[in-house]
Design a protein around this motif. Sequence first.
Motif, PDB file in Angstrom:
ATOM      1  N   TYR A 421      -7.078  -2.192 -13.104  1.00 50.18           N
ATOM      2  CA  TYR A 421      -7.530  -1.971 -11.729  1.00 50.18           C
ATOM      3  C   TYR A 421      -8.510  -3.327 -11.477  1.00 50.18           C
ATOM      4  CZ  TYR A 421     -12.419  -0.428 -13.527  1.00 50.18           C
ATOM      5  OH  TYR A 421     -13.621  -0.510 -13.972  1.00 50.18           O
ATOM      6  N   LYS A 422      -9.057  -4.017 -12.531  1.00 54.92           N
ATOM      7  CA  LYS A 422      -9.990  -5.002 -12.270  1.00 54.92           C
ATOM      8  C   LYS A 422      -9.241  -6.306 -12.003  1.00 54.92           C
ATOM      9  CE  LYS A 422     -13.621  -3.454 -15.073  1.00 54.92           C
ATOM     10  NZ  LYS A 422     -14.709  -3.362 -16.138  1.00 54.92           N
ATOM     11  N   GLU A 423      -7.897  -6.529 -12.289  1.00 50.05           N
ATOM     12  CA  GLU A 423      -7.048  -7.582 -12.163  1.00 50.05           C
ATOM     13  C   GLU A 423      -7.209  -8.245 -10.529  1.00 50.05           C
ATOM     14  OE1 GLU A 423      -3.477  -7.505 -13.721  1.00 50.05           O
ATOM     15  OE2 GLU A 423      -3.973  -7.055 -15.815  1.00 50.05           O
ATOM     16  N   PRO A 424      -7.255  -9.252 -10.182  1.00 53.89           N
ATOM     17  CA  PRO A 424      -7.097  -9.610  -8.921  1.00 53.89           C
ATOM     18  C   PRO A 424      -6.028  -9.307  -8.128  1.00 53.89           C
ATOM     19  CG  PRO A 424      -7.933 -11.392 -10.275  1.00 53.89           C
ATOM     20  CD  PRO A 424      -7.559 -10.109 -11.145  1.00 53.89           C
ATOM     21  N   GLY A 425      -5.970  -8.636  -7.012  1.00 51.78           N
ATOM     22  CA  GLY A 425      -4.689  -8.340  -6.131  1.00 51.78           C
ATOM     23  C   GLY A 425      -4.284  -6.929  -6.605  1.00 51.78           C
ATOM     24  N   PHE A 426      -4.945  -6.191  -7.719  1.00 57.94           N
ATOM     25  CA  PHE A 426      -4.325  -4.947  -8.027  1.00 57.94           C
ATOM     26  C   PHE A 426      -4.453  -4.088  -6.902  1.00 57.94           C
ATOM     27  CE2 PHE A 426      -4.618  -0.993 -10.090  1.00 57.94           C
ATOM     28  CZ  PHE A 426      -3.413  -0.652 -10.792  1.00 57.94           C
ATOM     29  N   ASN A 427      -3.140  -3.297  -6.573  1.00 62.03           N
ATOM     30  CA  ASN A 427      -3.252  -2.481  -5.572  1.00 62.03           C
ATOM     31  C   ASN A 427      -3.459  -1.088  -6.058  1.00 62.03           C
ATOM     32  OD1 ASN A 427      -2.664  -0.837  -3.025  1.00 62.03           O
ATOM     33  ND2 ASN A 427      -0.616  -1.620  -2.807  1.00 62.03           N
ATOM     34  N   MET A 428      -4.355  -0.348  -5.655  1.00 63.48           N
ATOM     35  CA  MET A 428      -4.600   1.001  -6.244  1.00 63.48           C
ATOM     36  C   MET A 428      -3.906   1.980  -5.381  1.00 63.48           C
ATOM     37  SD  MET A 428      -7.406   0.701  -8.117  1.00 63.48           S
ATOM     38  CE  MET A 428      -8.079   2.370  -8.436  1.00 63.48           C
ATOM     39  N   ASN A 429      -2.986   1.752  -4.493  1.00 63.06           N
ATOM     40  CA  ASN A 429      -2.007   2.922  -4.062  1.00 63.06           C
ATOM     41  C   ASN A 429      -0.657   2.187  -4.519  1.00 63.06           C
ATOM     42  OD1 ASN A 429      -0.804   4.504  -2.350  1.00 63.06           O
ATOM     43  ND2 ASN A 429      -1.487   4.006  -0.436  1.00 63.06           N
ATOM     44  N   PRO A 430      -0.066   2.852  -5.462  1.00 64.42           N
ATOM     45  CA  PRO A 430       1.169   2.338  -5.875  1.00 64.42           C
ATOM     46  C   PRO A 430       2.249   2.436  -4.883  1.00 64.42           C
ATOM     47  CG  PRO A 430       0.447   4.143  -7.236  1.00 64.42           C
ATOM     48  CD  PRO A 430      -0.677   3.836  -6.196  1.00 64.42           C
TER      49      PRO A 430
END
Length: 850
Positions: A421-430
Motif C-alpha cells: 500500500y505504500k508503493e507510489p501509485g498503489f490503488n486502494m480500490n482494486p
Amino acid sequence: MVHFDKEIVLSANTGELDTLQDWLGAVLDKTCCASRTRDQIAVAAEEIFVNICRYAYSGGEGSARVMAGMDKSRFVMRFEDSGIAFNPLDHASPDITAPIADREPGGLGIFIMRKWMDRVEYSRAGDKNQLTLYKTIGGKKAVESFRNIKIGIKILSVVLSVSLLTLSIISLVSYTQMLDLAKYSQEANVQLGNTISFESKNALLEQAQEYMKNIVATKADLSNARLLQISMELTARASFIEQVYTHPEKFVGSFIPQIPDAPKEIAAAKYMLAPGVRNTADIRQELRLISSAEFGLASILEANSLLNNIYLGTESGIFFRYSESNLYDSAYDPRTRPWYTAAMNSQGRAIWLDTHVDYYGRLLITCSVAFKNSAGVYSGVLATNITPDVIIENIIALPTGAGSYAFLLDKNCTYIAHPRYKEPGFNMNPLEDAEGSWRAALLDMADNIYGTAIVETGGEEYYLFSAPLTETDWKLCVMIPVLEIITPLERVQTTIDTFTLEAQHYIKKNLSSAVMRFAAIFAVAVIFIIAFSYTLSLAITRPIEVLSRNVRKIGEGALDIQIPVNGSDEVAELGKAFNRMTGDLKGYILNIEKVTAEKERINSELNISAKIQNDMLPANFPKFSGNEYFSVFAKMVPAKEVGGDFYDFFYLDEKETKLALVIADVSGKGVPASLFMVIAKTLVKQQMLHTNDPAGTLTAVNKLLCENNPRSMFVTVLICSIDLVSGEMIYTNAGHNPPLVSTLGGGYQFMELKRGLPPGMMETSVYRQCSMQLHSGDKLYLYTDGINEAMNRENKEWGNDRFLKTANKYIDLGPEAFDTAIRARLTEFVSGAEQSDDITTIAFTYNPLN
C-alpha cells in the motif's frame, strides 16, 4: 411385444374341440416344431378350452377367442373369454406322488399345462380373462436326431464338445492377447502411470488447497477475535466513562496538561479544546472527570500491543488523548471527524472505520464507541487507531512462500491493509482496474461468497483463499502463486512416471516365456480331457444301460424282476426305487381296480341323487310367471354333488289366487343333508296344502322331525302365504335369514322377522306368524346364507352390506335378471374360491293388474 397373426373365435362348447385342434395343427405346420412339442401344445390348448366351456359362463352361452403368434423362437398362444374372473394359476398343484384314492379331484390338467409350457401368464383385462402360454420350439430334425443318439455317446459328445470348445476359445483368446500384450501393456502402463500421477497430483492439490483454506479460515477467526477484543475493551471503557459522568461525586480527578505542555515521547494524558471553546469552570470540571478514566484507558494500550493511542471527544468540545504523540493543531475539532460522527450515529455500538487518512495525513483504521452523560444522552466518543503496518505484521501475517501475501478488504472490497500500500501509485480500490477472474473473485467477495479461486492479476496466476471477519465485515485474503503449489506436485508425477517405465520393461521381458508355458499346458489339458470324458461316459452309461433293460421288461409286465443295485449313487437309488415300485405297483393295481369300481358306483349314485333332488324343485317358471298377479324365479346351486337347501312355491287353492313361497337350509351338507331336505320339503308342502297356516305348518313339521332324529339335524325355514288378490302376506320364520323386501317403489331393506327355533331342534317349539301388505311392484328376495356368508380367497365374507348395496343397484330388473346379476357379482367377489355352502334364492315381484 408379441404380434398375434393368427386368430379364431369359437363357441364355448366342447363340440368345437375338433375345430380348435384343426386350426392349431394348421398354425403349427408353419413352424419348425418337433412332434413332442406339438402334442404338448395341443394338450394344453384342449385343457384350457374345456375349462372355459365348463366353468367360464356357468353353463350359459359364451365364446372363446384364441390367438397365436411367434416371439423370436417361442410360440405364443392366448385364450380370451368374457366369463367370470378365474385365475387357474392361483390353485396349488396336486400331489402326484400321493395314491389316486387319496388325492383331491381336479387340477391335474392345469398341472400338466404348467409343467409342459415354458411360461403361463394370467391377466384380467376389463371384463375378459386372458391366459397366455409360451413354448420354445426348435427344429424337428436336429432335436429328434440328437434324441436318438445313445446316452453314452451323448455324454461323451457333450463333455468333449464343451471342454474342447471352452479350452480352444480360452487358448485362442489368451494366445491372441499374449501376442498383443506387449503393445497393450505399454499403453496400459503409460495410461496407468498418467492416471496415477494425475490422480495423485489432483489429490495433493486438493489437500494443499484444503490446508490453505483451513489456515485462512483459522487466521480469520483469530483476527476477528483480536479485533473483537479491542472493540469489547473500548466498549467497557466507554461504560466506565458513563459511570464517571453519572456519579461525579465519587471521582476526584487530577490535572491534565494541554497537548503543547505535555511531556514528549512518553505515553501520557493530554487535551485540547476545539476552536471557539472557552476554558470555563464547567470545562475544567468535565476534564477532571475525564482524568478519572486515565488509568483505565492507559491499561488498554499496555494490554494490547496493536494500539499506540486512545482518545475521546465530547459534545462540549474537549479532545482528550492518551499517547506518546503530541501532534497539535488548534483548528482540530473532534466533533466533525468521521470517527466521532459515525460512533454518535451508532448509538453506543462499537464501530470500525475502514482505512482512511486522518487529520494529520496518516493512514489509519479506527474503532470508536459513543458514551452517555449523567442525563443518559450520548455526549462523547471514545476511539483508538490501528495502522495498516500493524495489521499486516501482527494480524494477517501468514507463514506462506516467497511470492505469497495476505491483505484485508472492507465490505466494498477496498483495501484496508496490503503489503504494497505504500508503493507510489498503489490503488486502494482494486475494483477500479481489476479484470477477468480477479474482478469476478472481488465481486463474489463483495456478495459475501468466500472460498478458493484461481485468479490472474499482474500477469501471474494465483490461488486466492478468502474468509470473512464477522466483527468488522472485512474480508481476509491470501494470494499464493499457482507455481508455488504445482512445482512439488510435478516432482511427484515425474517419480511415478519413472516407476511406470520400469514396470513396462519387466512385463515385456516375461511375456515370451509365458506364451511357451501356456502352449505346453494346453496340450496336456487336451489329452486329459479326452481320457476323462471317455472314462466318465462309461461310468455313467453302464449302470443306466442295465437299469434301462430291466425297466423295459418291467414295462412289458414282468413285475417280478428285481433290478441289481450296486453302490449308493443316484442310479442305484433309482434302481431301488424301481424295485419298490414294482412291489407297490402289484398291490396298487389290485387296489385301484376295487377303488375305481367303488368310486364309479358312488359317483353314479350321487349323480342320480342330484338329478332326483333337482327334479323335486319347481322349475316350470313360465307356468307361474304367466300368472297376472306376480312373476317369480328361483335357483339352487349345491356346494357338493347334492345339497341341503331347498326352495318351493305352489298354489294353495284351485283358483290359483293364493301362493306359498318356501325356502329352507338344512344343517350340514352332502348326502345326509339332502335326505333330510327331502323329508322336510315333503312335510312342509303337505301341511301347507292342508292348512294354509305357516305357523301351524312349522309346529307340525317340527314335531314330526323331532320324533326320530338321532343325529339332531335341523332345518331353517321361511314360509310365506300370499293372497294374490288382496296382497296380504302371512309369513312365519324358523331361524332363517331375513329376506330382502322393496315396498312402494323404495329400495331393498332386510325384512324384520321374529325368529323361532329351526324345526328338528326342540319338540315343544311354538311358531308365530306375522303379516304385511304387498302393493303393486313390491319385490321379495329370499335366500340362504350361502349368499351373504360366501367367502373369497382372502377369507373375507361378501356380507350383508355388500349384498344389500348390490341388490339396490339392480332393483329395476325382473326376477330372473335380478337373480342372475346378484349371482354374477357374487362370483366376481369370490374370485374362484371354492363354494363352501349351498346357494339358494327366490326372486318374487307382486304385480296385480289393479
